[in-house]
Design a protein around this motif. Structure first.
Motif, PDB file in Angstrom:
ATOM      1  N   THR A  79       1.061  -1.414  -0.011  1.00 29.37           N
ATOM      2  CA  THR A  79      -0.116   0.013  -0.128  1.00 29.37           C
ATOM      3  C   THR A  79       0.934   1.329  -0.185  1.00 29.37           C
ATOM      4  OG1 THR A  79      -1.723  -1.019   1.090  1.00 29.37           O
ATOM      5  CG2 THR A  79      -1.871   1.164   1.390  1.00 29.37           C
ATOM      6  N   LEU A  80       1.986   1.247   0.833  1.00 30.58           N
ATOM      7  CA  LEU A  80       2.714   2.371   0.871  1.00 30.58           C
ATOM      8  C   LEU A  80       3.438   2.535  -0.455  1.00 30.58           C
ATOM      9  CD1 LEU A  80       4.329   4.791   2.342  1.00 30.58           C
ATOM     10  CD2 LEU A  80       5.879   2.968   3.340  1.00 30.58           C
ATOM     11  N   GLN A  81       4.022   1.409  -1.183  1.00 35.01           N
ATOM     12  CA  GLN A  81       4.743   1.776  -2.454  1.00 35.01           C
ATOM     13  C   GLN A  81       3.658   2.232  -3.455  1.00 35.01           C
ATOM     14  OE1 GLN A  81       6.017  -2.194  -3.851  1.00 35.01           O
ATOM     15  NE2 GLN A  81       7.272  -2.348  -1.905  1.00 35.01           N
ATOM     16  N   CYS A  82       2.438   1.753  -3.473  1.00 32.28           N
ATOM     17  CA  CYS A  82       1.606   2.322  -4.392  1.00 32.28           C
ATOM     18  C   CYS A  82       1.081   3.856  -4.061  1.00 32.28           C
ATOM     19  CB  CYS A  82      -0.032   1.637  -4.227  1.00 32.28           C
ATOM     20  SG  CYS A  82      -1.074   1.799  -5.375  1.00 32.28           S
ATOM     21  N   THR A  83       1.149   4.204  -2.788  1.00 30.14           N
ATOM     22  CA  THR A  83       0.646   5.563  -2.342  1.00 30.14           C
ATOM     23  C   THR A  83       1.842   6.595  -2.748  1.00 30.14           C
ATOM     24  OG1 THR A  83      -0.673   4.792  -0.414  1.00 30.14           O
ATOM     25  CG2 THR A  83       0.295   6.910  -0.218  1.00 30.14           C
ATOM     26  N   ILE A  84       3.160   5.965  -2.600  1.00 25.81           N
ATOM     27  CA  ILE A  84       4.359   6.763  -3.114  1.00 25.81           C
ATOM     28  C   ILE A  84       4.324   7.052  -4.465  1.00 25.81           C
ATOM     29  CG2 ILE A  84       6.711   6.920  -3.057  1.00 25.81           C
ATOM     30  CD1 ILE A  84       6.813   5.230  -0.485  1.00 25.81           C
ATOM     31  N   GLU A  85       4.100   5.987  -5.343  1.00 28.10           N
ATOM     32  CA  GLU A  85       3.833   6.012  -6.840  1.00 28.10           C
ATOM     33  C   GLU A  85       2.728   7.158  -7.168  1.00 28.10           C
ATOM     34  OE1 GLU A  85       3.475   2.080  -7.830  1.00 28.10           O
ATOM     35  OE2 GLU A  85       5.447   1.287  -7.456  1.00 28.10           O
ATOM     36  N   HIS A  86       1.659   6.994  -6.491  1.00 31.62           N
ATOM     37  CA  HIS A  86       0.513   8.004  -7.024  1.00 31.62           C
ATOM     38  C   HIS A  86       0.560   9.425  -6.562  1.00 31.62           C
ATOM     39  CE1 HIS A  86      -1.159   4.782  -9.558  1.00 31.62           C
ATOM     40  NE2 HIS A  86      -1.527   4.027  -8.309  1.00 31.62           N
ATOM     41  N   ALA A  87       1.280   9.576  -5.249  1.00 29.56           N
ATOM     42  CA  ALA A  87       1.150  10.794  -4.605  1.00 29.56           C
ATOM     43  C   ALA A  87       2.570  11.317  -4.451  1.00 29.56           C
ATOM     44  CB  ALA A  87       0.325  10.670  -3.270  1.00 29.56           C
ATOM     45  N   TRP A  88       3.403  10.981  -5.143  1.00 24.83           N
ATOM     46  CA  TRP A  88       4.861  11.102  -5.014  1.00 24.83           C
ATOM     47  C   TRP A  88       5.201  12.917  -4.783  1.00 24.83           C
ATOM     48  CZ3 TRP A  88       6.877  14.430  -8.583  1.00 24.83           C
ATOM     49  CH2 TRP A  88       6.389  14.725  -9.916  1.00 24.83           C
ATOM     50  N   PRO A  89       4.172  13.853  -5.450  1.00 27.40           N
ATOM     51  CA  PRO A  89       4.476  15.251  -5.219  1.00 27.40           C
ATOM     52  C   PRO A  89       4.455  15.557  -3.737  1.00 27.40           C
ATOM     53  CG  PRO A  89       3.230  15.161  -7.035  1.00 27.40           C
ATOM     54  CD  PRO A  89       3.194  13.834  -6.597  1.00 27.40           C
ATOM     55  N   ARG A  90       3.502  14.490  -2.923  1.00 25.91           N
ATOM     56  CA  ARG A  90       3.053  15.247  -1.401  1.00 25.91           C
ATOM     57  C   ARG A  90       4.230  14.249  -0.577  1.00 25.91           C
ATOM     58  NH1 ARG A  90      -1.185  18.520  -0.751  1.00 25.91           N
ATOM     59  NH2 ARG A  90      -1.899  19.192  -2.847  1.00 25.91           N
ATOM     60  N   MET A  91       5.062  13.474  -1.307  1.00 29.14           N
ATOM     61  CA  MET A  91       5.693  12.648  -0.304  1.00 29.14           C
ATOM     62  C   MET A  91       6.984  13.380   0.342  1.00 29.14           C
ATOM     63  SD  MET A  91       4.362   9.459   0.194  1.00 29.14           S
ATOM     64  CE  MET A  91       2.769  10.188  -0.117  1.00 29.14           C
ATOM     65  N   PRO A  92       7.640  14.111  -0.308  1.00 29.52           N
ATOM     66  CA  PRO A  92       8.886  14.858   0.419  1.00 29.52           C
ATOM     67  C   PRO A  92       8.779  15.397   1.844  1.00 29.52           C
ATOM     68  CG  PRO A  92       8.858  15.235  -1.985  1.00 29.52           C
ATOM     69  CD  PRO A  92       7.734  14.699  -1.674  1.00 29.52           C
ATOM     70  N   CYS A  93       7.328  15.941   2.054  1.00 29.84           N
ATOM     71  CA  CYS A  93       7.142  16.546   3.327  1.00 29.84           C
ATOM     72  C   CYS A  93       6.893  15.229   4.357  1.00 29.84           C
ATOM     73  CB  CYS A  93       6.029  17.574   3.182  1.00 29.84           C
ATOM     74  SG  CYS A  93       4.250  16.898   2.667  1.00 29.84           S
ATOM     75  N   ARG A  94       6.596  14.231   3.872  1.00 26.39           N
ATOM     76  CA  ARG A  94       6.319  13.106   4.710  1.00 26.39           C
ATOM     77  C   ARG A  94       7.491  12.185   4.983  1.00 26.39           C
ATOM     78  NH1 ARG A  94       1.517  14.889   3.283  1.00 26.39           N
ATOM     79  NH2 ARG A  94      -0.194  14.280   4.543  1.00 26.39           N
ATOM     80  N   LEU A  95       8.525  12.535   4.246  1.00 25.18           N
ATOM     81  CA  LEU A  95       9.941  11.985   4.523  1.00 25.18           C
ATOM     82  C   LEU A  95      10.411  11.688   5.876  1.00 25.18           C
ATOM     83  CD1 LEU A  95      11.873  10.540   2.910  1.00 25.18           C
ATOM     84  CD2 LEU A  95      13.123  12.471   2.680  1.00 25.18           C
TER      85      LEU A  95
END
Length: 130
Positions: free
Chosen positions: A39-55
């Motif tokens: 699920t996390l992999q799929c989420t990162i793939e689809h919502a990648w622009p929002r991931m750096p702040c959650r890094l």
């Protein structure tokens, strides 16, 4: 997968769920953890622009899970442990890609101070991935 980029509407709640599942061992087959890594992999793939702040939060949770899996002396079979470590490593690689290499930079200190080969192997895979 069906939501695609629309998953960003639910990221706060989804992040809490993902973090909760990563923290808890769910038995020898670790089905929930394996599922949440997917699920996390799929989420990162689809919502990648929002991931750096959650890094910071995701990186900490994934590293803690890698350590927990490595140090687990319970009945979890080796192939399941290997699948968990592989899934976590893939998530770290995806996070590194969407954060333009920040994960590699943050993992340098961890790699140099860690003496556990299995953990170092996961970090090495992330650092070597381009």
């Amino acid at each position: 997968r069906r939501l695609g980029i629309l998953i960003v509407r639910h990221l706060k709640r989804l992040e809490r769920v993902i973090l909760g599942y990563l923290e808890v061992c769910d038995g020898p087959e670790e089905e929930a953890r394996l599922g949440i890594l997917e699920t996390l992999q799929c989420t990162i793939e689809h919502a990648w622009p929002r991931m750096p702040c959650r890094l910071p939060v995701l990186l900490k949770a994934l590293l803690k899970m890698i350590w927990d899996v490595h140090t687990d002396r319970g009945p979890t079979p080796e192939p399941v442990k290997a699948a968990l470590l592989q899934g976590a490593t893939e998530c770290l690689i995806l996070l590194d890609r969407c954060s333009e290499g920040q994960v590699k930079v943050l993992l340098e200190g961890v790699y140099s101070s860690c003496e556990e080969n299995r953990v170092r192997e996961c970090i090495r895979k992330v650092q070597e991935n381009t």
